[in-house]
Write an enzyme that holds these catalytic residues in place. Structure first.
Site, short mmCIF file in Angstrom:
data_model
loop_
_atom_site.label_atom_id
_atom_site.label_comp_id
_atom_site.label_asym_id
_atom_site.label_seq_id
_atom_site.Cartn_x
_atom_site.Cartn_y
_atom_site.Cartn_z
N ASP A 1 -61.02 -9.70 11.58
CA ASP A 1 -60.38 -10.89 11.04
C ASP A 1 -61.17 -12.09 11.57
OD1 ASP A 1 -58.82 -13.11 10.45
OD2 ASP A 1 -56.92 -12.08 10.81
N TYR B 1 -60.89 -26.34 -2.87
CA TYR B 1 -61.87 -25.32 -3.23
C TYR B 1 -63.27 -25.93 -3.17
CZ TYR B 1 -64.24 -21.78 -6.13
OH TYR B 1 -65.09 -20.82 -6.60
N LYS C 1 -66.54 -24.80 -0.78
CA LYS C 1 -67.78 -24.24 -1.34
C LYS C 1 -68.98 -25.14 -1.06
CE LYS C 1 -65.81 -20.56 -2.86
NZ LYS C 1 -66.05 -19.28 -2.17
#
Length: 289
Positions: free
Chosen positions: A73, A170, A174
């Site tokens: 993780d 988002y 990115k």
């Protein structure tokens, strides 16, 4: 001769999608690949998907490499530290390729919702899962490469420039990993280690096939819902792109740059798993995306 014979790679986020495609391509080129992520047999992540790193590791080995599944993780520092301690111990300190493809942001992203109406908690969690994890992986991977004076870190992203991607959170994630590659490249260059960003085009991932209700066998039927899907590519395409970068003896000259699967396909001459050579950049330009 396999171009990556004897090389050691860690693919962070190799459970499915681009990460799986990259892990398998590195294995096909002869690499030993540590296949990492949260989903293992009997204990899946909160993504609600059935794919596991065990499945990916088996595909890597079947392709001709050695796949080693290690549940990690990347939001938990002790997990990350333990992974790289294990790699250092098992591979005599060797790590040649680090691929950062951790994401987990799809269920958190509400498209075309303005940032002040979007869940702030989910937006910040996207940064934790999609950016902080990449930083933590590279933090522990880089010293192994620096010690040997060679190595490559590949940041997997969506897009190759700074344009808005339809959702602030988002888009920020990115774009951030593209800059991570550029910034890490500056720090790593004196040590002989490269860092680049790499994007696929319209990715025909397992989740995307499910979204359109098709399989890889009949994927073209999804064009009834979205004609652009005909220009999609499998995870194997970006996988070959990553393997080509990893095998490039002059990769340090590429350090700090952002690359695309379609441009690298033209440069190195590889095709997708179905024999096509989709060029999302050209298609997007023709259609004004």
């Amino acid at each position: 001769m396999k171009p990556l014979e004897g090389k050691v790679a860690v693919v962070a986020g190799a459970t499915r999608g681009a990460g799986r495609g990259i892990a398998v391509a590195l294995g096909r080129a002869g690499a030993t690949v540590y296949v990492t992520g949260r989903s293992v047999k009997g204990s899946l992540s909160d993504m609600g998907r059935a794919e596991t790193i065990d499945d990916t590791a088996a595909l890597v080995t079947a392709a001709g490499g050695l796949g080693i599944a290690v549940r990690t993780d990347y939001t938990v520092e002790s997990d990350v530290r333990a992974l790289y301690d294990r790699v250092a111990d098992e591979q005599q300190g060797r790590l040649d390729i680090q691929v950062n493809d951790i994401w987990g942001g799809d269920p958190l992203t509400v498209w075309h919702e303005p940032f002040w109406e979007h869940s702030l908690h989910d937006g910040l969690l996207i940064q934790k899962r999609g950016v902080h994890t990449h930083m933590m992986a590279s933090y522990y991977a880089a010293p192994l490469m620096i010690a040997r004076g060679t190595g490559l870190i590949i940041e997997i992203t969506d897009g190759y420039d700074y344009r808005y991607r339809g959702n602030l959170y988002y888009s920020l994630a990115k774009i951030s990993v593209i800059h991570l590659a550029q910034a890490m490249a500056a720090d790593l260059r004196p040590h002989g280690v490269a860092a680049v960003a790499l994007t696929p085009g319209f990715l025909r991932s397992e989740a995307m096939l499910d979204h359109f209700g098709v399989t890889e066998a009949n994927w073209r039927d999804a064009a009834a819902k979205d004609i652009h899907f005909l220009q999609s590519e499998t995870p194997a395409y970006v996988g070959q792109a990553a393997a080509a970068l990893a095998a490039d003896p002059n990769v340090l000259q590429r350090s700090g740059q952002a690359f695309t699967s379609w441009d690298l396909a033209e440069e190195f001459g590889f095709s997708d798993a179905d024999g096509r050579r989709p060029h999302w950049g050209r298609y997007a330009a023709e259609h004004g995306f």
